[in-house]
Design a protein around this motif. Sequence first.
Motif, PDB file in Angstrom:
ATOM      1  N   ILE A 109      30.451  47.607  37.587  1.00 52.67           N
ATOM      2  CA  ILE A 109      30.115  46.196  37.345  1.00 52.67           C
ATOM      3  C   ILE A 109      31.026  45.634  36.258  1.00 52.67           C
ATOM      4  O   ILE A 109      31.405  44.451  36.301  1.00 52.67           O
ATOM      5  N   ALA A 110      31.413  46.471  35.297  1.00 50.89           N
ATOM      6  CA  ALA A 110      32.364  46.004  34.283  1.00 50.89           C
ATOM      7  C   ALA A 110      33.680  45.614  34.951  1.00 50.89           C
ATOM      8  O   ALA A 110      34.283  44.581  34.621  1.00 50.89           O
ATOM      9  N   SER A 111      34.114  46.415  35.919  1.00 50.63           N
ATOM     10  CA  SER A 111      35.378  46.124  36.606  1.00 50.63           C
ATOM     11  C   SER A 111      35.250  44.902  37.516  1.00 50.63           C
ATOM     12  O   SER A 111      36.131  44.039  37.536  1.00 50.63           O
ATOM     13  N   VAL A 112      34.145  44.824  38.266  1.00 51.95           N
ATOM     14  CA  VAL A 112      33.955  43.666  39.152  1.00 51.95           C
ATOM     15  C   VAL A 112      33.950  42.388  38.314  1.00 51.95           C
ATOM     16  O   VAL A 112      34.608  41.398  38.650  1.00 51.95           O
ATOM     17  N   SER A 113      33.221  42.407  37.205  1.00 49.87           N
ATOM     18  CA  SER A 113      33.112  41.233  36.347  1.00 49.87           C
ATOM     19  C   SER A 113      34.494  40.802  35.826  1.00 49.87           C
ATOM     20  O   SER A 113      34.868  39.620  35.896  1.00 49.87           O
ATOM     21  N   ARG A 118      26.228  38.331  39.963  1.00 49.91           N
ATOM     22  CA  ARG A 118      25.681  37.987  41.282  1.00 49.91           C
ATOM     23  C   ARG A 118      25.277  36.513  41.329  1.00 49.91           C
ATOM     24  O   ARG A 118      25.638  35.780  42.258  1.00 49.91           O
ATOM     25  N   GLU A 119      24.551  36.068  40.306  1.00 55.14           N
ATOM     26  CA  GLU A 119      24.074  34.673  40.331  1.00 55.14           C
ATOM     27  C   GLU A 119      25.243  33.686  40.232  1.00 55.14           C
ATOM     28  O   GLU A 119      25.242  32.648  40.904  1.00 55.14           O
ATOM     29  N   LEU A 120      26.231  34.005  39.408  1.00 55.13           N
ATOM     30  CA  LEU A 120      27.379  33.091  39.276  1.00 55.13           C
ATOM     31  C   LEU A 120      28.152  32.993  40.592  1.00 55.13           C
ATOM     32  O   LEU A 120      28.555  31.902  41.007  1.00 55.13           O
ATOM     33  N   LEU A 121      28.346  34.125  41.259  1.00 55.82           N
ATOM     34  CA  LEU A 121      29.088  34.101  42.530  1.00 55.82           C
ATOM     35  C   LEU A 121      28.320  33.321  43.591  1.00 55.82           C
ATOM     36  O   LEU A 121      28.914  32.631  44.423  1.00 55.82           O
ATOM     37  N   PHE A 180      34.722  32.741  37.839  1.00 54.86           N
ATOM     38  CA  PHE A 180      33.987  32.135  36.720  1.00 54.86           C
ATOM     39  C   PHE A 180      34.708  32.506  35.429  1.00 54.86           C
ATOM     40  O   PHE A 180      35.554  33.406  35.426  1.00 54.86           O
ATOM     41  N   SER A 181      34.351  31.809  34.338  1.00 54.17           N
ATOM     42  CA  SER A 181      35.029  32.064  33.063  1.00 54.17           C
ATOM     43  C   SER A 181      34.195  33.019  32.215  1.00 54.17           C
ATOM     44  O   SER A 181      33.005  33.227  32.477  1.00 54.17           O
TER      45      SER A 181
END
Lengths: 99, 216
Positions: A63-67, B39-42, A76-77
């Motif tokens: 999840i760190a990498s996906v983010s 998830r929510e932002l996407l 997103f920023s």
Amino acid sequence: MGGDPAGNINHDQHDFALWEKRVDALMVLASSAGLMNTDSLRRVLEDMGEEAYETMSYYERWIASVSQNMVEAGAFSTAELADKMAQVKARGTTYGDAT
Amino acid sequence: MPHDHHDHDHGALSPSGHPYRKDDDIVLSYWQMMEISVRELLIEKGHITAAQVHNQINTMDARSPANGAKVVARAWSDPEFKSALLTDAGQASRDMGFDIGPMHLIAVENTILVHNVVVCTLCSCYPRNLLGLPPDWYKSRAYRSRTVIEPRKVLSEFGVEIAQDVQVRVHDSTADMRYIVLPAQPKETMGLSADELAYWVTRDSMIGVGLPQAPK
């Protein structure tokens, strides 16, 4: 990694938690949406270094990498992520409350 | 997971015999907050939908080694299919109706001369479309490190003893190239139908750390 000294293989298996399955799903869907791919997932994982490998679980690293990939792709920023995480935190103290 | 109408205690094992991983009833972790947020932002920004996330998890949950077992069982019972599988495992599996995605899938055949075993030294690449998500040990540092330097010892820890005159081939998976082992068909199964054969094909036999087994 391959060929490095290592100890016994641990055969314990856990059932994947919902949040872990969601991380996996996000990686697949963000890739289908053209926002990342397996190579960009790997690139961030490699950048995280050995300490992350020792201290974070498999899907924590994912999840760190996906983010990070989503920020780089402009989905997103970091400011939007920080705002959202603050909102999520305020919802409650358990995953069930916050999701 | 089906909804149980009783409280489970966390020392107990799940119906599949594994410990429960603590989930939504423990203190919310930083990384769980990040998962919810990403998830929510996407979703809010229209890149994905909540239904897609839900469906993706259902699809993932529906994949199991039973898919791979059907492919292996057909190869055992249909020489023409076996030949197609060894030529292009991805296409042969697609022709059976399995969604393999864009990756290359290579089937490697165990014979009296060669035993194949699959690893991903980099991370966790695995033929997940045919076998489901990889087991924890497959992703462990110990398996990934040692399989390439002492495969016979690793195999013996899994209960598979390979005779010295049998060559052991270790296949290192990548993001784009996945391997599945076509185990040797046990002699006692000759003549069984593909449906019956599939029960003999274990997950571990398709990774190469196990052998086909008589159904229990």
